[in-house]
Motif scaffolding. Structure first.
Motif, PDB file in Angstrom:
ATOM      1  N   GLU A   1       3.972  -3.279  -8.885  1.00 27.36           N
ATOM      2  CA  GLU A   1       2.545  -3.008  -9.071  1.00 27.36           C
ATOM      3  C   GLU A   1       2.161  -3.175 -10.544  1.00 27.36           C
ATOM      4  OE1 GLU A   1      -0.493   0.185  -7.096  1.00 27.36           O
ATOM      5  OE2 GLU A   1       1.327   0.983  -8.014  1.00 27.36           O
TER       6      GLU A   1
ATOM      7  N   SER B   1      -0.059  -4.465  -4.324  1.00 24.88           N
ATOM      8  CA  SER B   1      -1.123  -3.472  -4.486  1.00 24.88           C
ATOM      9  C   SER B   1      -0.964  -2.429  -3.387  1.00 24.88           C
ATOM     10  CB  SER B   1      -2.498  -4.135  -4.400  1.00 24.88           C
ATOM     11  OG  SER B   1      -2.678  -4.715  -3.124  1.00 24.88           O
ATOM     12  N   ARG B   2      -1.442  -1.243  -3.681  1.00 24.99           N
ATOM     13  CA  ARG B   2      -1.451  -0.163  -2.684  1.00 24.99           C
ATOM     14  C   ARG B   2      -2.868  -0.054  -2.139  1.00 24.99           C
ATOM     15  NH1 ARG B   2       3.131   3.762  -4.346  1.00 24.99           N
ATOM     16  NH2 ARG B   2       3.805   2.866  -6.310  1.00 24.99           N
ATOM     17  N   ARG B   3      -2.942   0.270  -0.852  1.00 21.64           N
ATOM     18  CA  ARG B   3      -4.254   0.444  -0.218  1.00 21.64           C
ATOM     19  C   ARG B   3      -4.122   1.437   0.921  1.00 21.64           C
ATOM     20  NH1 ARG B   3      -4.545  -5.501   2.536  1.00 21.64           N
ATOM     21  NH2 ARG B   3      -3.298  -5.041   4.357  1.00 21.64           N
ATOM     22  N   ARG B   4      -5.238   1.987   1.325  1.00 15.81           N
ATOM     23  CA  ARG B   4      -5.250   2.935   2.438  1.00 15.81           C
ATOM     24  C   ARG B   4      -4.794   2.241   3.710  1.00 15.81           C
ATOM     25  NH1 ARG B   4      -5.139   7.572   0.629  1.00 15.81           N
ATOM     26  NH2 ARG B   4      -6.781   8.283  -0.720  1.00 15.81           N
ATOM     27  N   ASP B   5      -4.030   2.959   4.494  1.00 18.06           N
ATOM     28  CA  ASP B   5      -3.590   2.464   5.801  1.00 18.06           C
ATOM     29  C   ASP B   5      -4.774   2.559   6.748  1.00 18.06           C
ATOM     30  OD1 ASP B   5      -2.516   2.098   8.345  1.00 18.06           O
ATOM     31  OD2 ASP B   5      -0.659   3.153   7.865  1.00 18.06           O
TER      32      ASP B   5
ATOM     33  N   THR C   1      -0.781   5.340   2.710  1.00 20.32           N
ATOM     34  CA  THR C   1      -1.050   4.092   1.995  1.00 20.32           C
ATOM     35  C   THR C   1      -0.073   3.017   2.454  1.00 20.32           C
ATOM     36  OG1 THR C   1       0.392   4.699   0.159  1.00 20.32           O
ATOM     37  CG2 THR C   1      -1.942   5.227  -0.080  1.00 20.32           C
TER      38      THR C   1
ATOM     39  N   THR D   1       0.182  -9.326  -3.477  1.00 19.96           N
ATOM     40  CA  THR D   1      -1.056  -9.843  -4.051  1.00 19.96           C
ATOM     41  C   THR D   1      -0.990 -11.366  -4.145  1.00 19.96           C
ATOM     42  OG1 THR D   1      -0.212  -9.738  -6.308  1.00 19.96           O
ATOM     43  CG2 THR D   1      -1.354  -7.764  -5.466  1.00 19.96           C
TER      44      THR D   1
END
Length: 159
Positions: A76, A82-86, A93, A98
């Motif tokens: 990262e 990248s981290r994102r909401r599940d 997450t 990317t």
């Protein structure tokens, strides 16, 4: 052709175990690597499987959650994941590759392929044919359910 005996199976296994890492190291050395093998493996896993929760990625990579967390943080930091909401669970997450991560993998594969092509061109045509004929067997071996999880050597050579 006669079936291979147990002694020959062992000899083949020993030679594969000895040769594949040497070839892998050579390709890595001349192909240039920006990532560690663990980082590359996780990035390729995200490319293949899509966004994953960190726990699932740790499981697939056969490492502890703490190890995968540190690895994700490094990736990262380089803007490769990248981290994102599940979408299935807003409390959790997911980690996703990317565009920069995909570009790095593509570039690295192209360099590694170029190294292997250059090496193959140095071989006699008969040796290149023998290797071409062995590829389906190596592919089946790499996909064997008996293969330990997290094994990436053959995958890195082929990808």
């Amino acid at each position: 052709m006669a079936d291979v005996g147990e002694d020959q199976e062992t000899a083949i296994a020993v030679e594969l175990r000895r040769l594949l890492p040497r070839l892998y190291r050579r390709v890595r050395y001349y192909g240039g690597d920006e990532l560690t093998p663990s980082e590359l493996s996780a990035l390729c896993r995200l490319e293949d499987d899509g966004p994953l929760r960190t726990g699932r990625l740790a499981e697939l990579e056969d490492v502890t959650p703490a190890t995968i967390s540190r690895l994700i943080t490094r990736l990262e930091g380089q803007s490769l994941v990248s981290r994102r909401r599940d979408p299935a669970d807003a409390r959790a997450t997911q980690v996703a590759i990317t565009t920069a991560g995909q570009r790095l993998i593509d570039d690295q594969r192209a360099r590694r392929t170029a190294v292997l092509v250059a090496e193959l061109r140095r071989l006699p045509a008969e040796d290149r044919r023998a290797l071409a004929e062995a590829l389906p067997v190596l592919d089946r071996l790499a996909d064997s359910p008996a293969a330990p999880s997290g094994t990436v050597v053959l995958r890195d050579l082929v990808d």
